[in-house]
Design a protein around this motif. Structure first.
Motif, PDB file in Angstrom:
ATOM      1  N   SER A   1       0.843  -1.205   0.000  1.00  0.00           N
ATOM      2  CA  SER A   1       0.000   0.000   0.000  1.00  0.00           C
ATOM      3  C   SER A   1       0.872   1.246   0.000  1.00  0.00           C
ATOM      4  N   GLN A   2       1.885   1.236   0.849  1.00  0.00           N
ATOM      5  CA  GLN A   2       2.809   2.365   0.924  1.00  0.00           C
ATOM      6  C   GLN A   2       3.504   2.574  -0.431  1.00  0.00           C
ATOM      7  N   GLU A   3       3.918   1.476  -1.060  1.00  0.00           N
ATOM      8  CA  GLU A   3       4.570   1.569  -2.375  1.00  0.00           C
ATOM      9  C   GLU A   3       3.630   2.132  -3.434  1.00  0.00           C
ATOM     10  N   GLU A   4       2.389   1.697  -3.382  1.00  0.00           N
ATOM     11  CA  GLU A   4       1.377   2.199  -4.330  1.00  0.00           C
ATOM     12  C   GLU A   4       1.202   3.705  -4.169  1.00  0.00           C
ATOM     13  N   ALA A   5       1.148   4.154  -2.925  1.00  0.00           N
ATOM     14  CA  ALA A   5       0.998   5.594  -2.669  1.00  0.00           C
ATOM     15  C   ALA A   5       2.202   6.362  -3.224  1.00  0.00           C
ATOM     16  N   GLU A   6       3.400   5.823  -3.021  1.00  0.00           N
ATOM     17  CA  GLU A   6       4.614   6.485  -3.533  1.00  0.00           C
ATOM     18  C   GLU A   6       4.603   6.570  -5.056  1.00  0.00           C
ATOM     19  N   TYR A   7       4.181   5.493  -5.680  1.00  0.00           N
ATOM     20  CA  TYR A   7       4.109   5.465  -7.141  1.00  0.00           C
ATOM     21  C   TYR A   7       3.126   6.524  -7.664  1.00  0.00           C
ATOM     22  N   LEU A   8       1.978   6.600  -7.009  1.00  0.00           N
ATOM     23  CA  LEU A   8       0.956   7.565  -7.440  1.00  0.00           C
ATOM     24  C   LEU A   8       1.443   9.004  -7.297  1.00  0.00           C
ATOM     25  N   ILE A   9       2.198   9.270  -6.227  1.00  0.00           N
ATOM     26  CA  ILE A   9       2.723  10.622  -6.029  1.00  0.00           C
ATOM     27  C   ILE A   9       3.725  10.977  -7.131  1.00  0.00           C
ATOM     28  N   LYS A  10       4.530   9.988  -7.540  1.00  0.00           N
ATOM     29  CA  LYS A  10       5.463  10.230  -8.665  1.00  0.00           C
ATOM     30  C   LYS A  10       4.686  10.574  -9.927  1.00  0.00           C
ATOM     31  N   GLN A  11       3.623   9.813 -10.170  1.00  0.00           N
ATOM     32  CA  GLN A  11       2.787  10.075 -11.350  1.00  0.00           C
ATOM     33  C   GLN A  11       2.158  11.466 -11.278  1.00  0.00           C
ATOM     34  N   ALA A  12       1.686  11.803 -10.083  1.00  0.00           N
ATOM     35  CA  ALA A  12       1.065  13.125  -9.892  1.00  0.00           C
ATOM     36  C   ALA A  12       2.062  14.220 -10.264  1.00  0.00           C
ATOM     37  N   ASN A  13       3.265  14.117  -9.733  1.00  0.00           N
ATOM     38  CA  ASN A  13       4.261  15.161  -9.960  1.00  0.00           C
ATOM     39  C   ASN A  13       4.693  15.235 -11.420  1.00  0.00           C
ATOM     40  N   LYS A  14       4.778  14.092 -12.084  1.00  0.00           N
ATOM     41  CA  LYS A  14       5.107  14.074 -13.516  1.00  0.00           C
ATOM     42  C   LYS A  14       4.101  14.865 -14.342  1.00  0.00           C
ATOM     43  N   SER A  15       2.813  14.784 -13.920  1.00  0.00           N
ATOM     44  CA  SER A  15       1.756  15.464 -14.684  1.00  0.00           C
ATOM     45  C   SER A  15       1.989  16.963 -14.793  1.00  0.00           C
TER      46      SER A  15
END
Lengths: 293, 293
Positions: free
Chosen positions: B256-270
């Protein structure tokens, strides 16, 4: 009048069925619950008033319809929440089990929330002239909110068990003006605003609606004493059972009927500046006095 | 980031106190209940996101503030209704007794209704540029309504007790996207719309908000497992007790923690197209991963 009304009610019900999300839209349960409470053969009084106020000033029904339907959705939401066990605890509404009886309490609360929200969406999306949307949202939100309809429901809850005297008489007028009056006023005003009413025209229509709304609620209270469950589609005698402040409890049936008649006369007088064009709205308020459902 | 956030939170809380009807406005009880649930020291995340999305495109905070506060009022209403006995039945929220514990169930339902209604009033009355009011009301109503936040709550209720497998994993994503995601997206989009965002800019901000919103909810689920009552200000372990579908229940804490980290990376890329100007929004999402309240 009956023919005219049933024709308008038909138009409104058709539009409501079209505007509401279909019962297959995800998640289906909430959309079924929304449709259940709106599409139940109500009188559509608020919508019809909006259409009539528009007609008075030359607006076609189609132009007013999204706003008219928004008023009905807000009305339906208010009934769902009023009927909850934590409020009036009513099992029947318009002859059918209430929302929480069918869908459970949690879902009924959410269906009400969703209908209130959707009313604003309808105005924002479907009113053609975007320049008046802010005005219409302002009318609806003030009428439905904490100083309007919700405020009236608060006062209504707090009034249960109060002694019957002159001071509670004033309070009762406050309750009625907010709980029913505010939305009836907003219905008429919205229709008039869409039709491009002048300040003077809007003031006249507001005065009509204010008197009409009070008379309507008094007649409603009388019917709660006099009506049968079959006529009303809901349990009569609830007001007395809940120890609620009502006109008949305060002034008796005869004086209440006279008060309603007086208010209707005042309502119709307000429309003088429109001449013959206002005949339909006058007919409607006269008709109100004879209603038994 | 903490200093920046607490400065913005202060601005928002001050504006909320100013916009909300004072506790002396009639009927006082409902206005006391509205203020109690809004002015309780929340994180103001939705409002801050609206302000930041506006800042990104050069809009001063004052121009976005009515919309930002409307988002907080809708958030507060949703918490009041979610906490009701007929829903999640929570006695504490942000360390204080929930609305129905203080004011009773009926009044809590009405306070939620009034806050939702008032959010629309605020947008209609206080947004200076009336030509975008229809757009903003559209954003809020879709995000808060039956296909957005309310729809998410419906799915959340229905998900209790479902078996944990791949199909419920998809369902959980649906719940999060609607229940929390929709309002976070609408917060960012509204701020951007007020600032006059282009279509391309709006799409980028929407993508940021979508990923941010999902990450936020996952972190929330993790905190419900890991957090203490003192940190959270509400009872931890409620999700498990209510047999609710959550990320930790489905995938375990680490994944779950890893999923959250991945999503934040995606958010910032946008946010690439905004260059350095987007640093604050990126900082905020990184900060999210370290939050413990």
């Amino acid at each position: 009048m009956e023919h005219y009304l049933s024709q308008k009610q038909g138009l409104v019900s058709k539009a409501l069925g079209k505007y509401l999300p279909s019962a297959s839209v995800f998640p289906p349960l909430i959309h079924r619950a929304m449709r259940y409470s709106v599409l139940n053969g109500g009188k559509r009084l608020r919508a019809v008033l909006a259409l009539m106020a528009g007609e008075l000033l030359g607006a076609p029904n189609s132009k007013v319809m999204p706003y008219a339907c928004a008023m009905e959705m807000v009305h339906a939401y208010s009934l769902i929440h009023d009927d909850l066990p934590a409020m009036d605890n009513d099992d029947f509404r318009r002859g059918k089990p209430t929302s929480h009886k069918v869908f459970g309490e949690g879902m009924a609360i959410l269906a009400g929330d969703a209908l209130l929200t959707y009313a604003f969406q309808l105005i924002a999306d479907k009113i053609q002239d975007k320049s008046i949307v802010a005005k219409l949202v302002g009318e609806l939100s003030k009428a439905a909110g904490s100083v309007g309809m919700v405020g009236g429901q608060v006062l209504d809850i707090l009034s249960a068990g109060l002694p019957v005297n002159r001071s509670t008489g004033r309070q009762l007028r406050e309750i009625h003006l907010r709980k029913t009056g505010a939305m009836i006023i907003a219905s008429c005003r919205g229709g008039a605003i869409i039709a491009g009413a002048s300040g003077r025209q809007l003031a006249a229509i507001t005065s009509y609606a204010r008197n009409f709304g009070l008379a309507f609620q008094i007649v409603d209270d009388i019917l709660d004493v006099n009506g049968s469950k079959k006529q009303l589609g809901k349990t009569p005698g609830k007001d007395a059972k809940l120890n609620k402040l009502t006109y008949p409890a305060l002034k008796g049936l005869k004086a209440s009927q006279e008060e309603a008649e007086y208010l209707i006369k005042q309502a119709n007088k307000s429309l003088a500046l429109f001449g013959k064009k206002a005949d339909k709205l006058k007919e409607l308020s006269d008709y109100l006095l004879t209603r038994n459902t």
